[in-house]
Design an enzyme around this catalytic site. Structure first.
Site, PDB file in Angstrom:
ATOM      1  N   ASP A 184       0.791  -1.227   0.000  1.00 39.22           N
ATOM      2  CA  ASP A 184       0.000   0.000   0.000  1.00 39.22           C
ATOM      3  C   ASP A 184       0.823   1.277   0.000  1.00 39.22           C
ATOM      4  O   ASP A 184       0.278   2.362  -0.203  1.00 39.22           O
ATOM      5  CB  ASP A 184      -0.928   0.034   1.223  1.00 39.22           C
ATOM      6  N   ASP A 208       0.763   5.998   1.910  1.00 35.71           N
ATOM      7  CA  ASP A 208      -0.443   5.654   2.667  1.00 35.71           C
ATOM      8  C   ASP A 208      -0.218   6.035   4.128  1.00 35.71           C
ATOM      9  O   ASP A 208      -0.092   7.197   4.456  1.00 35.71           O
ATOM     10  CB  ASP A 208      -0.771   4.183   2.480  1.00 35.71           C
ATOM     11  N   ASP A 212       0.570   1.345  10.006  1.00 40.68           N
ATOM     12  CA  ASP A 212      -0.797   0.804  10.024  1.00 40.68           C
ATOM     13  C   ASP A 212      -0.755  -0.596  10.624  1.00 40.68           C
ATOM     14  O   ASP A 212       0.126  -1.400  10.297  1.00 40.68           O
ATOM     15  CB  ASP A 212      -1.397   0.729   8.614  1.00 40.68           C
ATOM     16  N   ARG A 264      -5.309  11.150  12.086  1.00 36.19           N
ATOM     17  CA  ARG A 264      -5.021   9.739  12.419  1.00 36.19           C
ATOM     18  C   ARG A 264      -3.742   9.593  13.254  1.00 36.19           C
ATOM     19  O   ARG A 264      -2.780   8.968  12.843  1.00 36.19           O
ATOM     20  CB  ARG A 264      -4.923   8.879  11.157  1.00 36.19           C
TER      21      ARG A 264
END
Length: 387
Positions: A184, A208, A212, A264
């Protein structure tokens, strides 16, 4: 391939004389009255249990594996490659991802046995596809300027016991994998993995996320990192329907969320998230967000809002059913410092037993963070000196 990248790769392969031209991680901006440094000539206790565990040891190079005893939080049981041999990366190349050459990071990180991976010099590693790191590995960049950049970066897929320490990760991009599928463009992607510790890295400008963790991953500590210049910083949880993330446990501690970050930090789904003793500076949308009823305990952090009147709120919920749903979610702020108009919107039961369940470490008073400059991101460790 652009002319800029061609020139850059040429410089990397010609001579070690160009090492001084390697880009270096940005220094942490000074915001207190203390000295600005990621290295110390002398050493004293800081109250950061991770750093106090190992950074005063002048013989850190000989005692590298003692780092594995220093983790805190939900990822504290990660031993990385402590039980294995040292492996020294001598080659910054990545010519054949299916058959990696001995001496490369890919070769070391994909071996079956435990390894503690170190580097023989400064290097910028530009990968052709992401490295899928196997279990029981430590990637330890101390003593050198080690960067993974300008290509795909690191993935942890169905593994356990991985430590990533003192690496500058930036400009990561998506790419096709030789055996099918795509990465990603995350800096570090964690999928169906557990017992992971990411410490003292600098991360910025990836396609991205910077970090994550999805797909039922759990028991993760993300600590002492410097993150900057990025939009969607950290996603923790696959999607709202994926109930496998209900057991996710992540500790986010002692990090500096710096300039140029939008949102985030993290964005959470399901699971339990202990966010403790971090510094957040001038987020452009929100700092901590989530959906699907995560439990979030924000403790002893410093939140410094920007001057934009529309970005003062720390929190953001995404709920299909609106306020009636998210007001039941357990989100708590305890001992946080709110500066320049920052505010945290709590919800749920302040005395919920879930907060006891997720208290992964002891928080320092946030007031101490305002008087001690954060020592985060990659460290300039010198031989025979405290790091």
């Amino acid at each position: 391939m652009s002319i800029v990248r061609i020139i850059f790769l040429f410089l990397l392969t010609t001579s070690s004389a160009f090492a001084s031209a390697f880009p270096k991680p940005a220094p942490v901006p000074q915001w207190s009255t203390s000295e600005t440094s990621n290295s110390t000539a002398s050493c004293s206790a800081t109250g950061n249990p991770i750093d106090d565990c190992w950074r005063c040891d002048k013989k850190w190079k000989s005692n590298r594996k003692s780092l594995a005893d220093c983790a805190v939080g939900f990822g504290r049981d990660s031993v990385g490659g402590r039980a294995g041999e040292f492996y020294t990366v001598t080659d910054s190349g990545d010519e054949d991802p299916l058959n990696p050459s001995p001496g490369t990071l890919r070769y070391a990180a994909t071996q079956d046995q435990p390894l503690w991976i170190i580097f023989d010099r400064d290097m910028v590693i530009t990968l052709k596809e992401d490295i899928q790191v196997t279990s029981y590995k430590t990637i330890d960049g101390r003593g050198n300027n080690v960067q993974i950049a300008y290509g795909p970066c690191l993935s942890l897929y169905q593994v356990s016991n991985v430590i990533i320490h003192n690496i500058y990760i930036h400009h990561c991009v998506p790419a096709k994998r030789s055996l099918g599928g795509y990465s990603d463009g995350d800096g570090i992607s964690i999928f169906e993995s557990r017992d992971v510790w990411i410490d003292h890295c600098t991360l910025e400008k990836c396609h991205d996320g910077l970090i994550d963790a999805v797909g039922g991953s759990t028991d993760i500590t993300i600590s002492n990192n410097y993150m900057l210049n990025h939009n969607e910083v950290m996603l923790l949880g696959h999607n709202d329907e994926f109930v496998g993330d209900r057991d996710m446990r992540v500790s986010i501690a002692f990090n500096y969320f710096g300039e140029g970050l939008v949102q985030r930090m993290p964005r959470c789904r399901h699971g339990f998230f202990h966010i403790v003793n971090n510094i957040y500076r001038e987020w452009e949308m929100y700092a901590i967000g989530g959906s699907a009823n995560p439990t979030i305990f924000s403790q002893g952090n410093v939140f410094i809002a920007s001057d934009n009147q529309f970005t003062k709120e720390v929190t953001k919920r995404e709920s299909v059913d609106g306020d009636d749903e998210w007001k039941e979610w357990n989100w708590k702020s305890e001992g946080d410092e709110m500066l320049n108009g920052a505010f945290f919107t709590p919800s749920g039961n302040e005395d919920s037993p879930s907060y006891t369940k997720m208290s992964s470490m002891v928080a320092r008073p946030a007031s101490l963070l305002k008087t001690t400059h954060p020592s985060v991101g990659v460290l300039s460790c010198q031989i025979d000196q405290p790091c």
